[in-house]
Scaffold this motif. Structure first.
Motif, PDB file in Angstrom:
ATOM      1  N   PRO A 108      69.507  57.540  64.811  1.00  0.00           N
ATOM      2  CA  PRO A 108      69.803  56.149  65.185  1.00  0.00           C
ATOM      3  C   PRO A 108      69.862  55.949  66.697  1.00  0.00           C
ATOM      4  CG  PRO A 108      71.257  56.865  63.423  1.00  0.00           C
ATOM      5  CD  PRO A 108      70.516  58.084  63.890  1.00  0.00           C
ATOM      6  N   LEU A 109      70.093  57.037  67.449  1.00  0.00           N
ATOM      7  CA  LEU A 109      70.122  56.933  68.907  1.00  0.00           C
ATOM      8  C   LEU A 109      68.749  56.609  69.491  1.00  0.00           C
ATOM      9  CD1 LEU A 109      72.405  59.998  69.729  1.00  0.00           C
ATOM     10  CD2 LEU A 109      73.070  57.588  69.582  1.00  0.00           C
ATOM     11  N   SER A 110      67.692  56.781  68.680  1.00  0.00           N
ATOM     12  CA  SER A 110      66.325  56.488  69.126  1.00  0.00           C
ATOM     13  C   SER A 110      65.814  55.204  68.489  1.00  0.00           C
ATOM     14  CB  SER A 110      65.396  57.662  68.771  1.00  0.00           C
ATOM     15  OG  SER A 110      65.847  58.849  69.379  1.00  0.00           O
ATOM     16  N   GLY A 111      66.690  54.228  68.354  1.00  0.00           N
ATOM     17  CA  GLY A 111      66.358  53.009  67.636  1.00  0.00           C
ATOM     18  C   GLY A 111      65.241  52.183  68.238  1.00  0.00           C
ATOM     19  N   ALA A 112      64.881  52.406  69.500  1.00  0.00           N
ATOM     20  CA  ALA A 112      63.792  51.662  70.125  1.00  0.00           C
ATOM     21  C   ALA A 112      62.466  52.407  70.087  1.00  0.00           C
ATOM     22  CB  ALA A 112      64.148  51.327  71.579  1.00  0.00           C
ATOM     23  N   THR A 113      62.440  53.540  69.411  1.00  0.00           N
ATOM     24  CA  THR A 113      61.236  54.373  69.399  1.00  0.00           C
ATOM     25  C   THR A 113      60.526  54.265  68.057  1.00  0.00           C
ATOM     26  OG1 THR A 113      62.295  55.943  70.901  1.00  0.00           O
ATOM     27  CG2 THR A 113      60.336  56.706  69.725  1.00  0.00           C
ATOM     28  N   THR A 114      59.330  53.697  68.070  1.00  0.00           N
ATOM     29  CA  THR A 114      58.507  53.627  66.858  1.00  0.00           C
ATOM     30  C   THR A 114      57.046  53.617  67.258  1.00  0.00           C
ATOM     31  OG1 THR A 114      58.245  52.532  64.710  1.00  0.00           O
ATOM     32  CG2 THR A 114      58.477  51.094  66.655  1.00  0.00           C
ATOM     33  N   GLY A 115      56.186  54.137  66.384  1.00  0.00           N
ATOM     34  CA  GLY A 115      54.764  54.231  66.691  1.00  0.00           C
ATOM     35  C   GLY A 115      54.445  55.251  67.759  1.00  0.00           C
ATOM     36  N   THR A 116      55.287  56.290  67.842  1.00  0.00           N
ATOM     37  CA  THR A 116      55.148  57.303  68.894  1.00  0.00           C
ATOM     38  C   THR A 116      54.765  58.652  68.307  1.00  0.00           C
ATOM     39  OG1 THR A 116      56.707  56.254  70.414  1.00  0.00           O
ATOM     40  CG2 THR A 116      56.452  58.628  70.618  1.00  0.00           C
ATOM     41  N   ALA A 117      53.881  59.362  69.008  1.00  0.00           N
ATOM     42  CA  ALA A 117      53.547  60.747  68.675  1.00  0.00           C
ATOM     43  C   ALA A 117      54.161  61.641  69.749  1.00  0.00           C
ATOM     44  CB  ALA A 117      52.041  60.947  68.620  1.00  0.00           C
ATOM     45  N   LEU A 118      55.089  62.473  69.354  1.00  0.00           N
ATOM     46  CA  LEU A 118      55.803  63.329  70.299  1.00  0.00           C
ATOM     47  C   LEU A 118      55.225  64.747  70.257  1.00  0.00           C
ATOM     48  CD1 LEU A 118      58.051  63.868  72.293  1.00  0.00           C
ATOM     49  CD2 LEU A 118      59.660  64.064  70.383  1.00  0.00           C
ATOM     50  N   ALA A 119      54.585  65.154  71.354  1.00  0.00           N
ATOM     51  CA  ALA A 119      53.975  66.482  71.427  1.00  0.00           C
ATOM     52  C   ALA A 119      55.038  67.551  71.625  1.00  0.00           C
ATOM     53  CB  ALA A 119      52.968  66.534  72.567  1.00  0.00           C
ATOM     54  N   VAL A 120      54.967  68.593  70.813  1.00  0.00           N
ATOM     55  CA  VAL A 120      55.845  69.767  70.945  1.00  0.00           C
ATOM     56  C   VAL A 120      54.910  70.970  70.914  1.00  0.00           C
ATOM     57  CG1 VAL A 120      57.957  70.878  70.122  1.00  0.00           C
ATOM     58  CG2 VAL A 120      57.524  68.493  69.529  1.00  0.00           C
ATOM     59  N   ASP A 121      54.167  71.122  72.003  1.00  0.00           N
ATOM     60  CA  ASP A 121      53.015  72.021  71.967  1.00  0.00           C
ATOM     61  C   ASP A 121      52.927  72.974  73.152  1.00  0.00           C
ATOM     62  OD1 ASP A 121      52.361  70.332  74.029  1.00  0.00           O
ATOM     63  OD2 ASP A 121      50.594  69.456  73.066  1.00  0.00           O
ATOM     64  N   GLY A 122      54.033  73.168  73.859  1.00  0.00           N
ATOM     65  CA  GLY A 122      54.000  74.057  75.014  1.00  0.00           C
ATOM     66  C   GLY A 122      53.068  73.589  76.111  1.00  0.00           C
ATOM     67  N   GLY A 123      52.785  72.275  76.152  1.00  0.00           N
ATOM     68  CA  GLY A 123      51.896  71.735  77.176  1.00  0.00           C
ATOM     69  C   GLY A 123      50.430  71.791  76.829  1.00  0.00           C
ATOM     70  N   MET A 124      50.110  72.166  75.587  1.00  0.00           N
ATOM     71  CA  MET A 124      48.724  72.400  75.199  1.00  0.00           C
ATOM     72  C   MET A 124      47.838  71.158  75.323  1.00  0.00           C
ATOM     73  SD  MET A 124      47.602  74.040  71.587  1.00  0.00           S
ATOM     74  CE  MET A 124      45.901  74.278  71.102  1.00  0.00           C
ATOM     75  N   GLN A 125      48.371  70.000  74.967  1.00  0.00           N
ATOM     76  CA  GLN A 125      47.565  68.787  75.002  1.00  0.00           C
ATOM     77  C   GLN A 125      47.365  68.259  76.419  1.00  0.00           C
ATOM     78  OE1 GLN A 125      45.744  66.942  72.888  1.00  0.00           O
ATOM     79  NE2 GLN A 125      45.334  65.511  74.561  1.00  0.00           N
ATOM     80  N   GLY A 126      48.427  68.215  77.219  1.00  0.00           N
ATOM     81  CA  GLY A 126      48.354  67.481  78.469  1.00  0.00           C
ATOM     82  C   GLY A 126      48.198  68.290  79.739  1.00  0.00           C
ATOM     83  N   LEU A 127      48.478  69.599  79.695  1.00  0.00           N
ATOM     84  CA  LEU A 127      48.483  70.379  80.922  1.00  0.00           C
ATOM     85  C   LEU A 127      47.190  71.186  81.084  1.00  0.00           C
ATOM     86  CD1 LEU A 127      52.125  71.801  80.961  1.00  0.00           C
ATOM     87  CD2 LEU A 127      51.271  69.591  81.777  1.00  0.00           C
ATOM     88  N   ARG A 128      46.756  71.330  82.325  1.00  0.00           N
ATOM     89  CA  ARG A 128      45.601  72.160  82.658  1.00  0.00           C
ATOM     90  C   ARG A 128      45.984  73.066  83.829  1.00  0.00           C
ATOM     91  NH1 ARG A 128      44.807  69.955  78.658  1.00  0.00           N
ATOM     92  NH2 ARG A 128      42.950  68.856  77.896  1.00  0.00           N
ATOM     93  N   PRO A 129      46.920  74.000  83.612  1.00  0.00           N
ATOM     94  CA  PRO A 129      47.360  74.851  84.730  1.00  0.00           C
ATOM     95  C   PRO A 129      46.273  75.801  85.189  1.00  0.00           C
ATOM     96  CG  PRO A 129      48.255  75.657  82.659  1.00  0.00           C
ATOM     97  CD  PRO A 129      47.578  74.362  82.336  1.00  0.00           C
ATOM     98  N   ARG A 130      46.283  76.122  86.481  1.00  0.00           N
ATOM     99  CA  ARG A 130      45.372  77.121  86.996  1.00  0.00           C
ATOM    100  C   ARG A 130      45.879  78.499  86.606  1.00  0.00           C
ATOM    101  NH1 ARG A 130      44.378  75.756  93.247  1.00  0.00           N
ATOM    102  NH2 ARG A 130      43.019  77.578  92.992  1.00  0.00           N
ATOM    103  N   PRO A 131      44.950  79.448  86.428  1.00  0.00           N
ATOM    104  CA  PRO A 131      45.400  80.809  86.129  1.00  0.00           C
ATOM    105  C   PRO A 131      46.377  81.323  87.162  1.00  0.00           C
ATOM    106  CG  PRO A 131      43.026  80.611  85.845  1.00  0.00           C
ATOM    107  CD  PRO A 131      43.497  79.323  86.445  1.00  0.00           C
ATOM    108  N   ALA A 132      47.346  82.106  86.742  1.00  0.00           N
ATOM    109  CA  ALA A 132      48.423  82.550  87.633  1.00  0.00           C
ATOM    110  C   ALA A 132      47.926  83.358  88.804  1.00  0.00           C
ATOM    111  CB  ALA A 132      49.431  83.357  86.813  1.00  0.00           C
ATOM    112  N   ASP A 133      46.777  84.004  88.677  1.00  0.00           N
ATOM    113  CA  ASP A 133      46.305  84.886  89.751  1.00  0.00           C
ATOM    114  C   ASP A 133      45.376  84.156  90.722  1.00  0.00           C
ATOM    115  OD1 ASP A 133      43.625  86.653  87.952  1.00  0.00           O
ATOM    116  OD2 ASP A 133      44.224  84.548  87.984  1.00  0.00           O
TER     117      ASP A 133
END
Length: 254
Positions: free
Chosen positions: A228-253
């Motif tokens: 109920p604390l998220s009563g204003a949230t509807t029609g949302t897709a919440l990514a829980v993917d370790g950044g897989m969808q949105g991040l493009r990090p450079r290789p660490a080296d």
């Protein structure tokens, strides 16, 4: 937290994996929780288990009716977590028509049947919420997942359509989009691989955090969307993917 105190919840596919983690968390936060599963034998107090086959409308309707009655909410259901689903591997050529029908029947129509049976009870709630378990496969092209991705793309679109249909009834509809989660199902896939260690390393490497997502982390997102604390949230897709969808990090080296 006790944001679900006095509320009732139903979780499909809740005997193991993401569904079980979500059911346990909702119960910890105060909800009375019923679990629907093909095999609910592992479900114990404070959860209540009911056998249901989401590919069978009669089975779903009977289980939902029994669960709502057993939860003691006088016909009211506050939260539906539409989580039951199965996987599939291969390119668009790899699976037969029967397999395409079977996976869609579970992953998409299973959610339709359950939501359809639950909606009359959700309409009686002042805090009604539906959370569908989708996947990063709905929004990112993954190799060897044509059939599975197609079903999750359908779940994503279904979530948006349901949110639009039911917003004026006070029913919020959202979905979670997990990356690769360390569940028994993924464990079985790894066990069947030619080199399980190499396959696990490859799955971990494609998530920018460098590890698989835990079922508890997805459960936390489900609870957020259902609360109920998220009563204003509807029609949302919440990514829980370790950044897989949105991040493009450079290789660490580099």
């Amino acid at each position: 937290m006790s944001d679900f105190e006095g509320l009732t919840a139903l979780v499909t596919g809740g005997a193991s994996g993401i569904g079980r983690a979500a059911a346990d968390l909702l119960a910890e936060r105060g909800a009375r929780v019923a679990v629907l599963d093909l095999d609910p034998s592992s479900v114990g107090a404070p959860l209540t288990g009911y056998r249901a086959d989401v590919t069978d409308d009669t089975s779903v309707r009977a289980a939902v009716a029994a669960a709502v009655d057993g939860l003691g909410g006088h016909g009211v259901l506050d939260v539906l977590v539409n989580n039951a689903g199965i996987g599939a591997q291969g390119t668009v050529e790899a699976n037969s028509d029967d397999e395409w029908h079977r996976v869609f029947d579970v992953n998409v129509l299973g959610m339709v049947r359950t939501a359809r049976a639950c909606l009359p009870h959700l309409r009686a709630s002042a805090h009604a919420a539906i959370v569908n378990t989708c996947s990063v496969a709905a929004t990112a092209g993954l190799p060897q997942r044509a059939l599975y991705s197609a079903t999750k793309g359908a779940v994503y679109s279904l979530t948006l359509a349901m949110a639009a249909d039911h917003v004026h009834e006070g029913i919020r509809v959202n979905c979670v989009n997990p990356g690769t989660v360390d569940t028994p199902w993924v464990g079985r896939l790894l066990d069947a691989a030619d080199d399980p260690a190499a396959e696990r390393a490859a799955l971990e490497a494609r998530q920018p955090t460098g590890r698989l997502v835990s079922a508890a982390e997805v459960a936390g997102a489900i609870a957020y969307l259902a609360s109920p604390l998220s009563g204003a949230t509807t029609g949302t897709a919440l990514a829980v993917d370790g950044g897989m969808q949105g991040l493009r990090p450079r290789p660490a080296d580099r």
